[in-house]
Design a protein around this motif. Structure first.
Motif, PDB file in Angstrom:
ATOM      1  N   SER A  11       3.633   7.177   5.868  1.00 53.99           N
ATOM      2  CA  SER A  11       3.797   5.909   5.153  1.00 53.99           C
ATOM      3  C   SER A  11       2.629   5.770   4.195  1.00 53.99           C
ATOM      4  O   SER A  11       1.481   6.036   4.562  1.00 53.99           O
ATOM      5  CB  SER A  11       3.797   4.714   6.113  1.00 53.99           C
ATOM      6  N   LYS A  13       1.115   3.384   0.758  1.00 56.50           N
ATOM      7  CA  LYS A  13       1.208   2.291  -0.231  1.00 56.50           C
ATOM      8  C   LYS A  13       0.190   2.552  -1.312  1.00 56.50           C
ATOM      9  O   LYS A  13      -0.851   3.162  -1.060  1.00 56.50           O
ATOM     10  CB  LYS A  13       0.905   0.950   0.418  1.00 56.50           C
ATOM     11  N   LYS A  15      -2.446   0.740  -3.943  1.00 52.36           N
ATOM     12  CA  LYS A  15      -3.124  -0.515  -4.278  1.00 52.36           C
ATOM     13  C   LYS A  15      -2.971  -0.729  -5.771  1.00 52.36           C
ATOM     14  O   LYS A  15      -3.360   0.134  -6.565  1.00 52.36           O
ATOM     15  CB  LYS A  15      -4.617  -0.388  -3.977  1.00 52.36           C
ATOM     16  N   LEU A  20      -0.180  -4.436  -2.776  1.00 55.30           N
ATOM     17  CA  LEU A  20       0.154  -3.128  -2.218  1.00 55.30           C
ATOM     18  C   LEU A  20       1.631  -2.825  -2.453  1.00 55.30           C
ATOM     19  O   LEU A  20       2.497  -3.654  -2.166  1.00 55.30           O
ATOM     20  CB  LEU A  20      -0.122  -3.122  -0.708  1.00 55.30           C
ATOM     21  N   ILE A  21       1.913  -1.645  -2.995  1.00 55.58           N
ATOM     22  CA  ILE A  21       3.306  -1.272  -3.265  1.00 55.58           C
ATOM     23  C   ILE A  21       3.679  -0.099  -2.364  1.00 55.58           C
ATOM     24  O   ILE A  21       3.002   0.936  -2.351  1.00 55.58           O
ATOM     25  CB  ILE A  21       3.475  -0.864  -4.740  1.00 55.58           C
ATOM     26  N   THR A  22       4.766  -0.286  -1.598  1.00 53.34           N
ATOM     27  CA  THR A  22       5.200   0.780  -0.691  1.00 53.34           C
ATOM     28  C   THR A  22       5.848   1.901  -1.494  1.00 53.34           C
ATOM     29  O   THR A  22       6.797   1.673  -2.238  1.00 53.34           O
ATOM     30  CB  THR A  22       6.220   0.224   0.332  1.00 53.34           C
ATOM     31  N   ASP A  25       7.903   5.267   3.232  1.00 56.54           N
ATOM     32  CA  ASP A  25       7.974   4.426   4.420  1.00 56.54           C
ATOM     33  C   ASP A  25       8.481   5.232   5.616  1.00 56.54           C
ATOM     34  O   ASP A  25       9.664   5.566   5.688  1.00 56.54           O
ATOM     35  CB  ASP A  25       8.911   3.237   4.123  1.00 56.54           C
ATOM     36  N   SER A  65      -0.868   5.085   6.083  1.00 57.30           N
ATOM     37  CA  SER A  65      -0.915   4.329   7.346  1.00 57.30           C
ATOM     38  C   SER A  65      -1.697   5.136   8.371  1.00 57.30           C
ATOM     39  O   SER A  65      -1.779   6.370   8.284  1.00 57.30           O
ATOM     40  CB  SER A  65       0.504   4.064   7.866  1.00 57.30           C
ATOM     41  N   ARG A 288      11.523  -4.572  -2.550  1.00 54.58           N
ATOM     42  CA  ARG A 288      12.241  -3.746  -1.573  1.00 54.58           C
ATOM     43  C   ARG A 288      13.186  -4.616  -0.754  1.00 54.58           C
ATOM     44  O   ARG A 288      12.774  -5.648  -0.200  1.00 54.58           O
ATOM     45  CB  ARG A 288      11.246  -3.070  -0.619  1.00 54.58           C
TER      46      ARG A 288
END
Ligand code: SF4
Length: 333
Positions: A11, A13, A15, A20-22, A25, A65, A288
């Motif tokens: 996962s 993201k 900055k 924060l943009i995923t 995932d 993550s 999303r």
């Protein structure tokens, strides 16, 4: 077959000024030695970000993550978690050592003012025990091996002096010269004419056999996947939605998105058949969708669960699984 690479719960993201943009995932997959895995999806699905994560090549604003693991399993060694490598010296194994990458546009890989040969030699001096003379000899052999004629002359040329197909071959030669265990090929044939595309695909398949390496082949082109890959993983908006043996997935696509990709392919046996596009566009990563990530475009979005619950993977057979509530009946009953 032993897994060479095990990607677990990837996962990531980015900055940005908007927060924060995923980008990716909870993606998990593995590639065995000598296996070709095709990673498919539209632009913006997260394929390249996923691939670059394996070499930790994403820009500095990437945040992984804590439970992301990318294990590299090399013969006779303990598994290496690439996410835990810290120094440039440690990272060498994942960047040009056991793993190499080729890109859609070879000009991006070659420095324009340094000859192809000098760049190949420099890489070999970093990653192998060759001296300069041995590195030159081996580089010329590799250029010859990937089908470049007059290899000793090409060795001294610059990238801009070669045709597109030849540049692609030179990039493959450079990527393979360190004998990587995994080659990541990011849309390697997209910018090439169809005939050259076929040559490059055949070349890569031959090299898999000869070098026993694995390939992660990234493309938006299911036709290329059908010709090349053993397994395929389909990605949409940063999530994997279907994965399995290539024949199973292409003959029996089970996720509505995979079905849409296949239906959108032109059919040479029926040129009058209208092309069926998947409705709408891939949503912005800033917006999303909740629940199933595909529900805003899915023609089968009929159950409440689609909009509220993220579907888990359900096995269709031991080597084929898809994440859709219509398959996972328990979620809809
Ligand atoms: Fe479509 Fe629902 Fe399946 Fe998602 S879970 S792909 S919205 S049917």
């Amino acid at each position: 077959m032993k897994n060479l690479i095990d990607v677990q719960n990837l996962s990531l993201k980015f900055k940005t000024d908007e927060g924060l943009i995923t980008a990716v995932d909870n993606v998990s997959f593995s590639i065995a030695q000598g296996e070709i895995l095709g990673l498919v999806g539209e632009s913006g699905s997260g394929k390249s970000v996923t691939a670059k994560s394996i070499m930790r090549l994403n820009p500095g604003n990437a945040v992984y993550s804590n439970d992301t693991k990318v294990f590299l399993n090399l013969e006779g060694q303990d598994p290496i978690d690439i996410m835990q490598l810290k120094t440039a010296k440690e990272m060498k194994v994942a960047r040009g050592g056991a793993i190499s990458m080729i890109f859609q546009e070879p000009m991006a890989s070659f420095a324009p003012a340094i000859s192809i040969g000098d760049q190949m030699v420099e890489q070999l001096l970093i990653h192998t025990d060759y001296n300069a003379k041995q590195a030159k000899k081996y580089s010329i052999e590799m250029l010859d091996r990937v089908g470049i004629s007059d290899a000793d002359k090409r060795f001294s040329q610059f990238a801009f002096e070669l045709s597109g197909g030849m540049r692609q071959r030179a990039m493959i030669a450079m990527a393979l010269s360190t004998k990587p265990k995994l080659l990541i090929a990011d849309e390697p044939t997209t910018a090439l004419d169809v005939t050259i595309q076929l040559q490059v695909i055949d070349l890569m398949k031959d090299l898999v056999k000869e070098f026993g390496m694995a390939i992660l082949f990234i493309t938006h082109d299911l036709g290329v996947i059908a010709q090349t890959a053993d397994k395929v993983a389909v990605m949409y908006l940063g999530k994997l939605i279907e994965k399995g043996e290539v024949r199973d997935v292409l003959r029996n696509p089970s996720h509505p998105y995979t079905q849409g990709l296949i239906d959108a392919l032109p059919r040479l046996d029926n040129l009058d058949a209208p092309l069926k596009a998947i409705k709408g566009d891939i949503p912005s990563p800033l917006e999303r969708p909740n629940g199933c990530i595909f529900h805003t475009r899915c023609p089968k979005d009929m159950v409440t669960a689609c909009r509220n619950i993220v579907p888990d993977f359900t096995a269709l057979n031991p080597k084929h699984e898809a994440a859709c509530h219509l398959i996972n009946k328990e979620a809809t009953s």
